[in-house]
Design a protein around this motif. Structure first.
Motif, PDB file in Angstrom:
ATOM      1  N   VAL A 374     -12.468  54.333  86.940  1.00 16.84           N
ATOM      2  CA  VAL A 374     -11.011  54.143  86.901  1.00 16.84           C
ATOM      3  C   VAL A 374     -10.612  53.629  85.523  1.00 16.84           C
ATOM      4  O   VAL A 374      -9.643  54.097  84.919  1.00 16.84           O
ATOM      5  N   GLY A 375     -11.400  52.689  85.017  1.00 14.44           N
ATOM      6  CA  GLY A 375     -11.067  52.132  83.705  1.00 14.44           C
ATOM      7  C   GLY A 375     -11.602  52.966  82.568  1.00 14.44           C
ATOM      8  O   GLY A 375     -10.907  53.234  81.605  1.00 14.44           O
ATOM      9  N   THR A 376     -12.883  53.397  82.693  1.00 12.54           N
ATOM     10  CA  THR A 376     -13.506  54.039  81.546  1.00 12.54           C
ATOM     11  C   THR A 376     -13.104  55.498  81.385  1.00 12.54           C
ATOM     12  O   THR A 376     -13.216  56.059  80.311  1.00 12.54           O
ATOM     13  N   ARG A 377     -12.646  56.123  82.457  1.00 18.03           N
ATOM     14  CA  ARG A 377     -12.276  57.526  82.340  1.00 18.03           C
ATOM     15  C   ARG A 377     -10.812  57.745  82.665  1.00 18.03           C
ATOM     16  O   ARG A 377     -10.428  58.819  83.118  1.00 18.03           O
ATOM     17  N   GLY A 378      -9.999  56.724  82.480  1.00 16.49           N
ATOM     18  CA  GLY A 378      -8.578  56.908  82.736  1.00 16.49           C
ATOM     19  C   GLY A 378      -7.983  57.860  81.716  1.00 16.49           C
ATOM     20  O   GLY A 378      -8.397  57.877  80.563  1.00 16.49           O
ATOM     21  N   ARG A 379      -7.037  58.651  82.177  1.00 21.62           N
ATOM     22  CA  ARG A 379      -6.373  59.584  81.280  1.00 21.62           C
ATOM     23  C   ARG A 379      -5.078  58.978  80.772  1.00 21.62           C
ATOM     24  O   ARG A 379      -4.549  58.060  81.370  1.00 21.62           O
ATOM     25  N   PRO A 380      -4.531  59.534  79.678  1.00 22.35           N
ATOM     26  CA  PRO A 380      -3.217  59.064  79.235  1.00 22.35           C
ATOM     27  C   PRO A 380      -2.162  59.347  80.286  1.00 22.35           C
ATOM     28  O   PRO A 380      -2.291  60.306  81.056  1.00 22.35           O
ATOM     29  N   PHE A 381      -1.138  58.494  80.309  1.00 16.70           N
ATOM     30  CA  PHE A 381      -0.072  58.685  81.292  1.00 16.70           C
ATOM     31  C   PHE A 381       0.807  59.856  80.900  1.00 16.70           C
ATOM     32  O   PHE A 381       1.044  60.115  79.720  1.00 16.70           O
ATOM     33  N   ALA A 382       1.298  60.545  81.924  1.00 16.20           N
ATOM     34  CA  ALA A 382       2.178  61.690  81.702  1.00 16.20           C
ATOM     35  C   ALA A 382       3.131  61.750  82.885  1.00 16.20           C
ATOM     36  O   ALA A 382       2.900  61.101  83.914  1.00 16.20           O
ATOM     37  N   PRO A 383       4.223  62.500  82.761  1.00 17.12           N
ATOM     38  CA  PRO A 383       5.133  62.605  83.908  1.00 17.12           C
ATOM     39  C   PRO A 383       4.432  63.308  85.073  1.00 17.12           C
ATOM     40  O   PRO A 383       3.757  64.322  84.880  1.00 17.12           O
ATOM     41  N   VAL A 384       4.552  62.742  86.247  1.00 21.45           N
ATOM     42  CA  VAL A 384       3.911  63.307  87.433  1.00 21.45           C
ATOM     43  C   VAL A 384       4.951  63.423  88.536  1.00 21.45           C
ATOM     44  O   VAL A 384       5.637  62.452  88.854  1.00 21.45           O
ATOM     45  N   ASP A 385       5.055  64.614  89.104  1.00 18.06           N
ATOM     46  CA  ASP A 385       5.962  64.822  90.220  1.00 18.06           C
ATOM     47  C   ASP A 385       5.222  64.389  91.475  1.00 18.06           C
ATOM     48  O   ASP A 385       4.360  65.127  91.994  1.00 18.06           O
ATOM     49  N   THR A 386       5.520  63.178  91.966  1.00 15.34           N
ATOM     50  CA  THR A 386       4.747  62.664  93.093  1.00 15.34           C
ATOM     51  C   THR A 386       4.989  63.473  94.364  1.00 15.34           C
ATOM     52  O   THR A 386       4.124  63.541  95.237  1.00 15.34           O
ATOM     53  N   GLY A 387       6.168  64.081  94.461  1.00 11.46           N
ATOM     54  CA  GLY A 387       6.422  64.921  95.629  1.00 11.46           C
ATOM     55  C   GLY A 387       5.415  66.058  95.688  1.00 11.46           C
ATOM     56  O   GLY A 387       4.748  66.283  96.718  1.00 11.46           O
ATOM     57  N   ALA A 388       5.273  66.749  94.564  1.00 11.75           N
ATOM     58  CA  ALA A 388       4.321  67.859  94.509  1.00 11.75           C
ATOM     59  C   ALA A 388       2.890  67.365  94.707  1.00 11.75           C
ATOM     60  O   ALA A 388       2.072  68.017  95.366  1.00 11.75           O
ATOM     61  N   LEU A 389       2.604  66.197  94.149  1.00  9.26           N
ATOM     62  CA  LEU A 389       1.265  65.618  94.265  1.00  9.26           C
ATOM     63  C   LEU A 389       0.898  65.392  95.729  1.00  9.26           C
ATOM     64  O   LEU A 389      -0.176  65.792  96.205  1.00  9.26           O
ATOM     65  N   VAL A 390       1.820  64.745  96.443  1.00  8.87           N
ATOM     66  CA  VAL A 390       1.574  64.441  97.859  1.00  8.87           C
ATOM     67  C   VAL A 390       1.452  65.728  98.665  1.00  8.87           C
ATOM     68  O   VAL A 390       0.580  65.846  99.543  1.00  8.87           O
ATOM     69  N   ASP A 391       2.305  66.704  98.342  1.00  9.86           N
ATOM     70  CA  ASP A 391       2.202  67.987  99.044  1.00  9.86           C
ATOM     71  C   ASP A 391       0.821  68.586  98.852  1.00  9.86           C
ATOM     72  O   ASP A 391       0.239  69.168  99.782  1.00  9.86           O
ATOM     73  N   GLY A 392       0.297  68.441  97.628  1.00  9.74           N
ATOM     74  CA  GLY A 392      -1.040  68.963  97.350  1.00  9.74           C
ATOM     75  C   GLY A 392      -2.092  68.290  98.209  1.00  9.74           C
ATOM     76  O   GLY A 392      -2.972  68.941  98.793  1.00  9.74           O
ATOM     77  N   VAL A 393      -2.015  66.972  98.294  1.00  8.71           N
ATOM     78  CA  VAL A 393      -2.970  66.216  99.112  1.00  8.71           C
ATOM     79  C   VAL A 393      -2.871  66.639 100.576  1.00  8.71           C
ATOM     80  O   VAL A 393      -3.879  66.865 101.258  1.00  8.71           O
ATOM     81  N   LEU A 394      -1.639  66.777 101.040  1.00 12.80           N
ATOM     82  CA  LEU A 394      -1.440  67.175 102.441  1.00 12.80           C
ATOM     83  C   LEU A 394      -1.979  68.580 102.685  1.00 12.80           C
ATOM     84  O   LEU A 394      -2.507  68.886 103.767  1.00 12.80           O
ATOM     85  N   GLY A 395      -1.842  69.415 101.660  1.00 15.33           N
ATOM     86  CA  GLY A 395      -2.383  70.761 101.786  1.00 15.33           C
ATOM     87  C   GLY A 395      -3.889  70.738 102.003  1.00 15.33           C
ATOM     88  O   GLY A 395      -4.425  71.439 102.870  1.00 15.33           O
ATOM     89  N   ASP A 396      -4.559  69.888 101.218  1.00 16.26           N
ATOM     90  CA  ASP A 396      -6.013  69.777 101.379  1.00 16.26           C
ATOM     91  C   ASP A 396      -6.392  69.276 102.762  1.00 16.26           C
ATOM     92  O   ASP A 396      -7.462  69.581 103.279  1.00 16.26           O
ATOM     93  N   LEU A 397      -5.511  68.470 103.342  1.00 13.54           N
ATOM     94  CA  LEU A 397      -5.818  67.866 104.640  1.00 13.54           C
ATOM     95  C   LEU A 397      -5.346  68.717 105.818  1.00 13.54           C
ATOM     96  O   LEU A 397      -5.433  68.296 106.972  1.00 13.54           O
ATOM     97  N   ALA A 398      -4.828  69.888 105.491  1.00 14.30           N
ATOM     98  CA  ALA A 398      -4.199  70.709 106.539  1.00 14.30           C
ATOM     99  C   ALA A 398      -5.105  70.907 107.750  1.00 14.30           C
ATOM    100  O   ALA A 398      -4.690  70.734 108.896  1.00 14.30           O
TER     101      ALA A 398
END
Lengths: 533, 147
Positions: A374-398
């Motif tokens: 989490v600390g050593t391989r963190g990526r730079p921050f960027a804009p993230v659409d959390t709605g799309a992110l959550v939809d993606g997670v839910l898709g995996d859990l379908a």
């Protein structure tokens, strides 16, 4: 002046009869006299100042137009009157005495040197005047010509100047934080304000006239610094530096000094204006800041080194620990496959435990790696659409949702600035937990977000078994579990990873829950401008 | 397409861990395709085998190479690079079969023209399934170059 109209002096025989030429000559002389008189009167009347001629008796014999204007009388009102008429009542007595003295020693001079003189108008108003006197001899008595000038305007200007100077003086005197010192062209102290006294410790009477060198530490005097300062100010017109100065008693302080050369209109050197400020405090603050910055750099380097070590350890764990672990896990599983039922029941059970232990250890190592990264391989921050992110997670859990009959809803979710991979992990872990720890009823979860001040606050709510309040803090610990593997499998690192990720983003994570009443996990993410974090 | 009298498929396994060698052998044994497995324990031996040098003069030419990355002496990437640089060897498909899931390892392997990269599953059943998939894909579906 002999009266040209008077006859020849008594006793002188006048045998000649007046000729026509004599009459012409007389007429010419008369006209000359009249012209001269007219000229004289013209001068008098046009004079800008009041001209008053008084006799030896102090009575006014002649005044001009300006006298009328200045004093507000018509001349007929003044002729024959005492000259004291034109003076305020309180000065009259003294004036009479002064006139007598003047008669005794008449001279052309200004009147009343060093005295404030006043004239009095007909309406009683007083005004400041300047008077010059000149004597005029006539028939054995001295006539006095007084020329009077109204100096009201000048007095006003002088008062204004005094006030302005007074104002400046108060200004300079009053300043306590800056030493404002006037130096003579030779570099001697000419003026000394309250600030100078406070800064250098000398009172005005102790330091006036002293050389500028008195304000320097002795070693600088020996090196000729005071003279250098003056020389540079003289050539450049201005001198500014920060350096050591010395107080009375020798104590040093770090000073900010400016010296400005003062010149008159002709360009001649009149002296110097020196302003000194004690900036010791600022210098000390700068030193402290430098030290703090150096310390910060050192800590950063230390942290980087520590992180590098951690990364190296994680790499070793990943490659070298995994290998023997795989052997244990694989061969115990092979044993299980090949010999199940061919050894006794105990053997089967022993092998089962061994397999279970090995596979769990593999999972633990994977999780530890994930946590450390989490600390050593963190990526730079960027804009993230959390709605799309959550939809993606839910898709995996379908598939999982389908088989458990679970339902997950989400509200409007914002665009945030975050590490997209890590944020996905957070949602994944939280939603996974929401679905895993369900009771008898099919799992239900809801994901929402709302703006709370400078943060977004996300909430993942479930209808699961809930968490007793006394354990609410522990769940975020490494490998902390509240249930057995039999009830709910897991390594207990999911929430620890969530916490580390949320903290990396500058947020907080916490929960609200009660046994049997479901759980809500909250976490915040600061709203920030897009930037590489 | 091979006929019934065709020779068995030659597989070269470059792997230093005897445990992993045995596992691979067991997995292949469960498969359907007749195969002959040659094993070399490191990269230097692998190249000698492929070039039929020294004691490998009579070595068979592999139809597919299973290459581990964690090898002593010469590591897997170096072997891969040499194989793909050698005109006579680079036709042989190289399947990188290794424990590492590291992104850098994956990218490097593909950069060096590995034919594919497979991260060994930790679970035995999955490992067996993967080995059989390798067989199925590379040895029955894919058309291999003739010598």
């Amino acid at each position: 002046m002999t009266d040209p109209l008077a006859g020849p002096p008594a006793g002188q025989e006048q045998q000649e009869t007046p000729t026509a030429a004599d009459a012409t000559e007389q007429a010419r002389l008369l006209r000359q006299a009249e012209a001269a008189e007219a000229k004289f009167r013209g001068l008098l009347e046009s004079a800008p100042d009041a001209v008053i001629i008084t006799g030896g008796d102090g009575r006014i014999q002649l005044v001009n137009r300006q006298t009328e204007v200045l004093f507000g009388y018509a001349r007929e009102e003044l002729l024959g009157r005492p000259v004291e008429t034109l003076i305020p009542a309180r000065f009259r007595g003294g004036h009479v005495a002064q006139r007598a003295r003047y008669q005794a020693h008449p001279q052309t001079r200004p009147m009343g040197i060093g005295m404030e003189l006043f004239g009095r108008r007909k309406d009683g108003e007083e005004f400041p005047v300047e008077v010059s006197l000149s004597p005029m001899a006539s028939e054995g008595r001295t006539l006095v010509t007084a020329i009077v000038r109204d100096i009201t305007a000048r007095k006003r200007a002088e008062a204004a100047l005094r006030e302005s100077e007074e104002g400046f003086r108060l200004l300079v005197e009053g300043v306590r934080d800056y030493a404002i010192i006037r130096l003579s062209p030779a570099g001697r102290v000419g003026s000394w304000n309250a600030g100078a006294e406070r800064l250098f410790g000398y009172r005005e009477d102790e330091i006036l006239g002293a050389s500028l060198a008195r304000l320097y530490p002795p070693e600088d005097v020996a090196r000729g610094r005071p003279d250098e300062e003056l020389a540079e100010a003289t050539t450049e017109g201005h001198y500014e530096e920060e350096g050591w100065r010395a107080r009375r008693g020798g104590a040093r302080f770090w000073a900010h000094v400016t010296v400005t050369t003062l010149r008159d209109e002709g360009g001649a050197l009149r002296g110097y204006a020196k302003v000194v400020r004690d900036v010791t405090a600022r210098m000390e603050a700068e030193d402290r800041l430098r030290l703090a910055a150096a310390e910060l750099e050192r800590q950063k380097a230390e942290l980087a080194r520590s992180n590098a070590e951690l990364e190296q350890f994680a790499y070793v764990a990943s490659h070298d620990l995994q290998e023997p672990l795989r052997m244990v896990a694989s061969y115990t599983q092979l044993l299980q496959r090949r010999y199940r039922g061919r050894l006794d029941a105990d053997a089967d059970e022993f092998i089962a435990f061994a397999v279970d232990g090995a596979t769990r250890m593999q999972q633990l190592i994977q999780d530890l790696l994930a946590y450390s990264r989490v600390g050593t391989r963190g990526r730079p921050f960027a804009p993230v659409d959390t709605g799309a992110l959550v939809d993606g997670v839910l898709g995996d859990l379908a598939a999982r949702l389908a088989e458990t009959g679970g339902v997950v809803e989400r509200g409007d979710l914002p665009v945030v600035t975050a590490d997209p991979v890590q944020l996905r992990q957070v949602f994944q872990n939280l939603i996974d937990n929401a679905l895993k720890y369900h009771g008898a009823a099919p799992p239900r979860a809801a994901i929402t977000a709302e703006r709370a001040g400078a943060c977004w606050r996300f909430a993942v709510r479930d209808n699961g078994v809930g968490i007793a309040p006394e354990y609410a803090g522990r769940v975020f610990g490494l490998f902390q579990r509240l249930h057995t593997q039999a009830d709910y499998p897991g390594t207990g690192i999911g929430l620890a990873i969530c916490q580390k990720i949320v903290q990396r983003h500058g947020g907080r994570i916490w929960l609200e829950s009660a046994p049997g009443r479901g759980t809500i996990f909250f976490f915040t993410l600061p709203v920030r401008q897009e930037s590489a974090g | 397409m091979r006929g019934a009298a065709a020779r068995p498929v030659e597989i070269l396994l470059v792997e230093d861990s005897p445990g992993d060698v045995r596992l691979t052998r067991e997995a292949l044994r469960e498969g359907k395709i007749r195969n002959h497995l040659s094993v070399v324990p490191d990269g230097v031996e692998a190249l000698a085998f492929l070039r039929r040098a020294g004691r490998y003069a009579a070595a068979p030419r592999p139809d597919v190479i299973l290459l581990d990355l964690n090898l002593p002496r010469k590591d897997g990437h170096a072997v891969l690079a040499e194989i793909k640089a050698d005109e006579r060897l680079r036709r042989v498909p190289v399947v990188v079969l290794t424990t590492s899931r590291d992104e850098q390892d994956v990218l490097r392997s593909y950069d060096l023209h590995a034919n594919c990269y497979i991260a060994k599953p930790v679970d035995l059943d999955q490992f067996i399934a993967v080995v059989r998939s390798i067989e199925a894909f590379w040895l029955t579906i894919v058309t291999l170059p003739e010598e």
